[in-house]
Scaffold this motif. Sequence first.
Motif, PDB file in Angstrom:
ATOM      1  N   ALA A   1      -1.465 -30.409 -24.619  1.00 27.04           N
ATOM      2  CA  ALA A   1      -1.199 -31.203 -23.268  1.00 27.04           C
ATOM      3  C   ALA A   1      -2.701 -31.695 -22.972  1.00 27.04           C
ATOM      4  CB  ALA A   1      -0.603 -30.198 -22.515  1.00 27.04           C
ATOM      5  N   GLU A   2      -2.632 -32.612 -22.168  1.00 21.03           N
ATOM      6  CA  GLU A   2      -3.989 -33.276 -21.604  1.00 21.03           C
ATOM      7  C   GLU A   2      -4.797 -32.030 -21.047  1.00 21.03           C
ATOM      8  OE1 GLU A   2      -5.865 -36.653 -18.757  1.00 21.03           O
ATOM      9  OE2 GLU A   2      -3.618 -36.813 -19.365  1.00 21.03           O
ATOM     10  N   ASP A   3      -4.321 -31.243 -20.095  1.00 24.41           N
ATOM     11  CA  ASP A   3      -5.175 -30.218 -19.522  1.00 24.41           C
ATOM     12  C   ASP A   3      -4.906 -28.990 -20.378  1.00 24.41           C
ATOM     13  OD1 ASP A   3      -2.395 -29.857 -18.944  1.00 24.41           O
ATOM     14  OD2 ASP A   3      -2.713 -29.328 -16.802  1.00 24.41           O
ATOM     15  N   ALA A   4      -4.460 -28.795 -21.644  1.00 16.90           N
ATOM     16  CA  ALA A   4      -4.484 -27.351 -22.531  1.00 16.90           C
ATOM     17  C   ALA A   4      -5.721 -26.668 -22.297  1.00 16.90           C
ATOM     18  CB  ALA A   4      -3.970 -28.036 -23.779  1.00 16.90           C
ATOM     19  N   GLY A   5      -5.380 -25.454 -22.721  1.00 23.71           N
ATOM     20  CA  GLY A   5      -6.518 -24.596 -22.655  1.00 23.71           C
ATOM     21  C   GLY A   5      -6.564 -23.627 -24.053  1.00 23.71           C
ATOM     22  N   TYR A   6      -7.615 -23.196 -24.683  1.00 25.50           N
ATOM     23  CA  TYR A   6      -7.720 -22.344 -25.642  1.00 25.50           C
ATOM     24  C   TYR A   6      -8.753 -21.274 -25.530  1.00 25.50           C
ATOM     25  CZ  TYR A   6      -9.061 -20.699 -30.401  1.00 25.50           C
ATOM     26  OH  TYR A   6      -9.453 -19.778 -31.333  1.00 25.50           O
ATOM     27  N   VAL A   7      -8.454 -20.109 -25.858  1.00 27.33           N
ATOM     28  CA  VAL A   7      -9.640 -19.098 -25.541  1.00 27.33           C
ATOM     29  C   VAL A   7      -9.380 -18.179 -26.527  1.00 27.33           C
ATOM     30  CG1 VAL A   7      -7.960 -17.710 -23.963  1.00 27.33           C
ATOM     31  CG2 VAL A   7     -10.406 -17.410 -23.697  1.00 27.33           C
ATOM     32  N   ASP A   8     -10.547 -17.550 -27.023  1.00 23.46           N
ATOM     33  CA  ASP A   8     -10.613 -16.578 -28.107  1.00 23.46           C
ATOM     34  C   ASP A   8     -11.851 -15.926 -27.722  1.00 23.46           C
ATOM     35  OD1 ASP A   8     -13.037 -17.704 -29.320  1.00 23.46           O
ATOM     36  OD2 ASP A   8     -11.657 -18.606 -31.037  1.00 23.46           O
ATOM     37  N   PRO A   9     -12.333 -14.797 -28.445  1.00 25.04           N
ATOM     38  CA  PRO A   9     -13.484 -13.839 -28.041  1.00 25.04           C
ATOM     39  C   PRO A   9     -14.645 -14.501 -28.024  1.00 25.04           C
ATOM     40  CG  PRO A   9     -12.036 -12.738 -29.636  1.00 25.04           C
ATOM     41  CD  PRO A   9     -11.620 -14.234 -29.744  1.00 25.04           C
ATOM     42  N   ILE A  10     -15.015 -15.733 -28.599  1.00 25.17           N
ATOM     43  CA  ILE A  10     -16.202 -16.639 -28.614  1.00 25.17           C
ATOM     44  C   ILE A  10     -16.264 -17.524 -27.672  1.00 25.17           C
ATOM     45  CG2 ILE A  10     -17.625 -17.943 -30.220  1.00 25.17           C
ATOM     46  CD1 ILE A  10     -16.607 -16.263 -32.640  1.00 25.17           C
ATOM     47  N   VAL A  11     -14.856 -18.240 -27.480  1.00 28.72           N
ATOM     48  CA  VAL A  11     -14.904 -19.743 -26.766  1.00 28.72           C
ATOM     49  C   VAL A  11     -13.883 -19.515 -25.772  1.00 28.72           C
ATOM     50  CG1 VAL A  11     -13.549 -20.771 -28.728  1.00 28.72           C
ATOM     51  CG2 VAL A  11     -15.089 -22.041 -27.139  1.00 28.72           C
ATOM     52  N   THR A  12     -14.141 -20.630 -24.715  1.00 25.05           N
ATOM     53  CA  THR A  12     -13.077 -20.772 -23.709  1.00 25.05           C
ATOM     54  C   THR A  12     -13.158 -22.139 -23.839  1.00 25.05           C
ATOM     55  OG1 THR A  12     -13.128 -19.070 -22.576  1.00 25.05           O
ATOM     56  CG2 THR A  12     -12.241 -20.796 -21.640  1.00 25.05           C
ATOM     57  N   ALA A  13     -12.177 -23.161 -23.962  1.00 22.18           N
ATOM     58  CA  ALA A  13     -12.154 -24.517 -23.977  1.00 22.18           C
ATOM     59  C   ALA A  13     -11.022 -24.932 -23.050  1.00 22.18           C
ATOM     60  CB  ALA A  13     -11.774 -25.213 -25.204  1.00 22.18           C
ATOM     61  N   GLU A  14     -11.207 -25.844 -22.020  1.00 17.84           N
ATOM     62  CA  GLU A  14     -10.297 -26.580 -21.145  1.00 17.84           C
ATOM     63  C   GLU A  14     -10.112 -27.913 -21.253  1.00 17.84           C
ATOM     64  OE1 GLU A  14      -8.393 -24.548 -19.211  1.00 17.84           O
ATOM     65  OE2 GLU A  14      -9.475 -22.827 -19.676  1.00 17.84           O
ATOM     66  N   GLY A  15      -9.122 -28.450 -21.771  1.00 20.44           N
ATOM     67  CA  GLY A  15      -8.785 -29.809 -21.904  1.00 20.44           C
ATOM     68  C   GLY A  15      -8.986 -30.175 -23.475  1.00 20.44           C
TER      69      GLY A  15
END
Length: 131
Positions: free
Chosen positions: A32-46
């Motif tokens: 999705a356009e505003d999707a997010g991903y998070v793990d112990p190293i990184v947080t990504a939005e979009g």
Amino acid sequence: MSDLDEVARRYLATWNERDPVRRRVLVRELWAEDAGYVDPIVTAEGRDAVEDVVATAQRQFPDLVYRLAGSVDGHHHIARLTWELAPVDGPPVIIGFAVLVTEHARLRRVYGFLDPVPAPEPGVARWHLTR
């Protein structure tokens, strides 16, 4: 194959895509356009930030591939899967666990867990990307 199995397959295919143009297409189709991903190293939005995370992982682990380790388990709009990062025919160097939250067959959020947690790129303690 269930919808969640298909999403999981496409998720791992995105992490394995080396061609930047094709990878961008895969991210646009799955996330999705505003999707997010998070793990112990990184947080990504979009989506753009997610794509940056995938590209960075490929640079960090150029000779390894992501593969499913076991079956995908899910219900409603949430799936969980275990994956391995390994040489094509070798033992895993990282084992990961991901929780995929979907909406209309697209990824909205992904929560990742890593074992072991690899060191981030030099000079970066933790990434937070928003694009």
